[in-house]
Design an enzyme around this catalytic site. Structure first.
Site, mmCIF file in Angstrom:
data_model
loop_
_atom_site.group_PDB
_atom_site.id
_atom_site.type_symbol
_atom_site.label_atom_id
_atom_site.label_comp_id
_atom_site.label_asym_id
_atom_site.label_seq_id
_atom_site.Cartn_x
_atom_site.Cartn_y
_atom_site.Cartn_z
ATOM 1 N N THR A 60 0.852 -1.217 -0.087
ATOM 2 C CA THR A 60 0.090 -0.229 0.439
ATOM 3 C C THR A 60 1.071 1.468 -0.188
ATOM 4 O O THR A 60 1.992 1.217 -0.055
ATOM 5 C CB THR A 60 -0.828 -0.386 0.822
ATOM 6 O OG1 THR A 60 -1.946 0.711 0.855
ATOM 7 C CG2 THR A 60 -0.540 -0.182 2.605
ATOM 8 N N LYS A 64 3.868 1.540 -4.048
ATOM 9 C CA LYS A 64 2.849 0.234 -5.145
ATOM 10 C C LYS A 64 3.535 0.294 -6.398
ATOM 11 O O LYS A 64 3.709 -0.369 -7.280
ATOM 12 C CB LYS A 64 1.369 1.402 -5.199
ATOM 13 C CG LYS A 64 0.517 0.358 -3.464
ATOM 14 C CD LYS A 64 -1.207 1.187 -4.191
ATOM 15 C CE LYS A 64 -1.801 0.693 -3.119
ATOM 16 N NZ LYS A 64 -3.239 1.344 -3.442
ATOM 17 N N ASN A 85 -0.182 -3.428 -6.900
ATOM 18 C CA ASN A 85 -0.931 -3.782 -4.860
ATOM 19 C C ASN A 85 -0.849 -5.264 -4.056
ATOM 20 O O ASN A 85 -1.221 -5.351 -3.632
ATOM 21 C CB ASN A 85 -2.018 -3.089 -4.322
ATOM 22 C CG ASN A 85 -3.429 -3.597 -4.977
ATOM 23 O OD1 ASN A 85 -3.392 -4.715 -6.061
ATOM 24 N ND2 ASN A 85 -4.587 -4.017 -4.136
ATOM 25 N N ALA A 121 -5.003 12.714 -8.566
ATOM 26 C CA ALA A 121 -4.957 12.066 -9.789
ATOM 27 C C ALA A 121 -3.246 11.442 -9.743
ATOM 28 O O ALA A 121 -2.104 11.009 -10.426
ATOM 29 C CB ALA A 121 -4.014 13.491 -11.159
ATOM 30 N N GLY A 122 -3.636 10.708 -8.441
ATOM 31 C CA GLY A 122 -2.581 9.596 -7.499
ATOM 32 C C GLY A 122 -2.739 8.294 -8.242
ATOM 33 O O GLY A 122 -3.468 8.104 -9.429
ATOM 34 N N GLY A 123 -2.154 7.481 -7.622
ATOM 35 C CA GLY A 123 -2.161 6.018 -7.192
ATOM 36 C C GLY A 123 -3.388 5.378 -8.242
ATOM 37 O O GLY A 123 -3.855 4.572 -8.640
ATOM 38 N N SER A 124 -3.946 5.914 -6.698
ATOM 39 C CA SER A 124 -5.812 5.221 -6.704
ATOM 40 C C SER A 124 -6.782 5.646 -7.932
ATOM 41 O O SER A 124 -7.121 4.856 -8.476
ATOM 42 C CB SER A 124 -6.376 5.138 -5.265
ATOM 43 O OG SER A 124 -6.432 6.735 -5.538
ATOM 44 N N TYR A 209 -12.513 5.429 3.257
ATOM 45 C CA TYR A 209 -13.461 4.416 4.051
ATOM 46 C C TYR A 209 -13.269 5.063 5.543
ATOM 47 O O TYR A 209 -12.633 5.122 6.441
ATOM 48 C CB TYR A 209 -13.249 3.124 3.637
ATOM 49 C CG TYR A 209 -12.118 2.803 4.311
ATOM 50 C CD1 TYR A 209 -11.642 2.504 3.550
ATOM 51 C CD2 TYR A 209 -11.960 1.971 5.596
ATOM 52 C CE1 TYR A 209 -10.123 1.924 4.047
ATOM 53 C CE2 TYR A 209 -10.976 1.523 5.830
ATOM 54 C CZ TYR A 209 -9.465 1.326 5.102
ATOM 55 O OH TYR A 209 -8.775 0.968 5.335
ATOM 56 N N GLY A 229 -15.307 4.167 0.173
ATOM 57 C CA GLY A 229 -14.075 3.024 0.172
ATOM 58 C C GLY A 229 -14.664 1.468 0.738
ATOM 59 O O GLY A 229 -13.768 0.816 0.371
HETATM 60 P P1 NDP Z 1 -1.556 9.635 -3.574
HETATM 61 O O1 NDP Z 1 -1.192 9.961 -2.629
HETATM 62 O O2 NDP Z 1 -1.023 8.800 -4.862
HETATM 63 O O3 NDP Z 1 -2.417 10.759 -4.840
HETATM 64 C C1 NDP Z 1 -3.264 11.781 -3.780
HETATM 65 C C2 NDP Z 1 -3.769 12.695 -4.552
HETATM 66 O O4 NDP Z 1 -5.071 13.756 -3.773
HETATM 67 C C3 NDP Z 1 -2.996 13.442 -5.700
HETATM 68 O O5 NDP Z 1 -3.856 13.934 -6.712
HETATM 69 C C4 NDP Z 1 -2.694 14.662 -4.727
HETATM 70 O O6 NDP Z 1 -2.443 16.198 -5.458
HETATM 71 C C5 NDP Z 1 -4.383 15.007 -4.817
HETATM 72 N N1 NDP Z 1 -4.678 15.807 -3.172
HETATM 73 C C6 NDP Z 1 -4.011 15.351 -2.478
HETATM 74 N N2 NDP Z 1 -4.324 15.958 -1.249
HETATM 75 C C7 NDP Z 1 -5.595 17.015 -1.575
HETATM 76 C C8 NDP Z 1 -6.031 18.241 -1.377
HETATM 77 N N3 NDP Z 1 -6.519 18.371 -0.065
HETATM 78 N N4 NDP Z 1 -7.060 18.633 -1.962
HETATM 79 C C9 NDP Z 1 -7.267 18.583 -3.253
HETATM 80 N N5 NDP Z 1 -6.442 17.834 -3.903
HETATM 81 C C10 NDP Z 1 -5.619 17.264 -3.058
HETATM 82 O O7 NDP Z 1 -2.808 8.849 -3.629
HETATM 83 P P2 NDP Z 1 -3.407 7.586 -3.860
HETATM 84 O O8 NDP Z 1 -3.843 7.996 -5.069
HETATM 85 O O9 NDP Z 1 -3.152 6.253 -3.323
HETATM 86 O O10 NDP Z 1 -4.763 8.046 -1.990
HETATM 87 C C11 NDP Z 1 -5.651 8.198 -2.670
HETATM 88 C C12 NDP Z 1 -6.891 8.347 -1.408
HETATM 89 O O11 NDP Z 1 -7.102 7.252 -1.578
HETATM 90 C C13 NDP Z 1 -6.082 7.718 0.450
HETATM 91 O O12 NDP Z 1 -7.139 8.192 1.486
HETATM 92 C C14 NDP Z 1 -5.979 6.443 0.497
HETATM 93 O O13 NDP Z 1 -6.642 6.482 1.488
HETATM 94 C C15 NDP Z 1 -7.550 6.044 -0.739
HETATM 95 N N6 NDP Z 1 -7.505 4.351 -1.231
HETATM 96 C C16 NDP Z 1 -9.051 3.862 -0.720
HETATM 97 C C17 NDP Z 1 -8.554 2.690 -1.363
HETATM 98 C C18 NDP Z 1 -9.706 1.920 -0.935
HETATM 99 O O14 NDP Z 1 -9.992 0.420 -0.673
HETATM 100 N N7 NDP Z 1 -10.763 1.763 -0.270
HETATM 101 C C19 NDP Z 1 -7.541 2.013 -2.271
HETATM 102 C C20 NDP Z 1 -5.887 2.652 -2.379
HETATM 103 C C21 NDP Z 1 -6.500 3.599 -2.078
HETATM 104 P P3 NDP Z 1 -1.267 16.929 -5.685
HETATM 105 O O15 NDP Z 1 -0.895 15.684 -7.154
HETATM 106 O O16 NDP Z 1 -1.115 18.271 -6.767
HETATM 107 O O17 NDP Z 1 -0.076 16.247 -5.002
#
Ligand code: NDP
Length: 263
Positions: A60, A64, A85, A121-124, A209, A229
């Site tokens: 996680t 990843k 993952n 636009a992150g990993g998820s 979640y 989630g």
């Molecule tokens: P990443 O760190 O890879 O990406 C986070 C993204 O969110 C980036 O695009 C970032 O923007 C943006 N971001 C972060 N904070 C803010 C904010 N305050 N306002 C606006 N945009 C924001 O994280 P992941 O994609 O891996 O995970 C994201 C969420 O999904 C987590 O909360 C995680 O717990 C949840 N998750 C849940 C799963 C499930 O099974 N239910 C599975 C995987 C994840 P920037 O590019 O500008 O930094």
């Protein structure tokens, strides 16, 4: 023979994966144990997996992409996502999978979706976008900054930086993949823009979640059907368990039912 599995991450103490997997092992009389491992440096992932003689692992945040790079072979949609993952030891090799994508889809497949808007636009977001693409659902991505949008633009998605996005089109579903609202009360987008988007939408989904985020609270106020989630988490774990324990006679949907007894 007792088999060992674990989840890697940093932080990792909060992870529900040991609970979900050990409960299922116990209910199905599978001779296995699932632990959690805190990793300081992602570069050590492969070495740690081998040193602990693991038969499989989940990986996680924030490892990843490292998991994608360090496995021997990548299978399925993980190739498109560029992140794994799940690792499974198969014939001495480490095979990497991504079950987040299908886990997400399982939890929204009953929704009638003609298009989608992803916030973040992150990993998820990559996993969610690629599985929606597989199902031919046109998807737009918006993010507060430009850099991570490159991946999506290169795959042919419509992308906007949040400030430049105009909320003038209808999306069946709005999906929050950002961590806004996880440890604070912030919204992923300015409130007024989000309200405008919700005016034309049917469903809101938050990957977070275990709490009602400000995003889902606003969506509910706007009359949307909402989901968090939890089911995605359960499904990604059920799909991983089916890969870990190939002899398990249960379908992932049945494994998910067992897992939901404890979450
Ligand atoms: P990443 O760190 O890879 O990406 C986070 C993204 O969110 C980036 O695009 C970032 O923007 C943006 N971001 C972060 N904070 C803010 C904010 N305050 N306002 C606006 N945009 C924001 O994280 P992941 O994609 O891996 O995970 C994201 C969420 O999904 C987590 O909360 C995680 O717990 C949840 N998750 C849940 C799963 C499930 O099974 N239910 C599975 C995987 C994840 P920037 O590019 O500008 O930094």
């Amino acid at each position: 023979m007792l088999r060992f599995f674990a989840v890697y991450g940093n932080p990792i103490a909060h992870s529900k994966s040991p609970l979900l997997h050990n409960h299922t092992f116990s209910r199905c009389a599978i001779n296995a144990f699932y632990g959690r491992l805190l990793l300081e440096n992602g570069k050590d992932l492969r070495e740690s997996f081998k040193a602990h003689h693991l038969s499989g692992a989940n990986i996680t945040i924030p490892f990843k992409e490292e998991a994608y790079r360090q496995c021997d072979e990548v299978c399925g949609i993980a190739k498109e996502i560029g992140a794994c993952n799940t690792w499974v030891r198969e014939n001495g090799k480490i095979i990497g999978y991504n079950t987040d994508a299908q886990g997400f889809y399982e939890s929204v497949k009953d929704f009638k979706m003609s298009n989608a808007l992803i916030l973040g636009a992150g990993g998820s977001a990559r996993a969610v976008a690629m599985i929606l693409k597989t199902h031919n659902i046109p998807t737009t991505i918006i993010n507060r900054s430009q850099e991570k949008l490159e991946f999506f633009a290169n795959k042919g998605f419509e992308c906007f930086v949040s400030d430049e996005f105009k909320a003038d089109r209808a999306y069946s579903i709005v999906i929050n993949t950002t961590s806004a609202g996880l440890n604070d009360e912030s919204l992923p987008l300015v409130k007024q823009k989000l309200q405008e988007i919700f005016t034309h939408s049917c469903y809101a989904f938050d990957l977070i979640y275990g709490k009602q985020t400000p995003f889902l609270a606003l969506a509910r106020e706007s009359g949307l059907e909402c989901k968090d989630g939890r089911e995605m988490l359960i499904y990604q774990a059920a799909l991983a368990l089916a890969l870990f324990v190939k002899e398990c006679p249960l379908a992932p949907s049945e494994i998910a039912k067992i897992m939901s007894e404890v979450l």
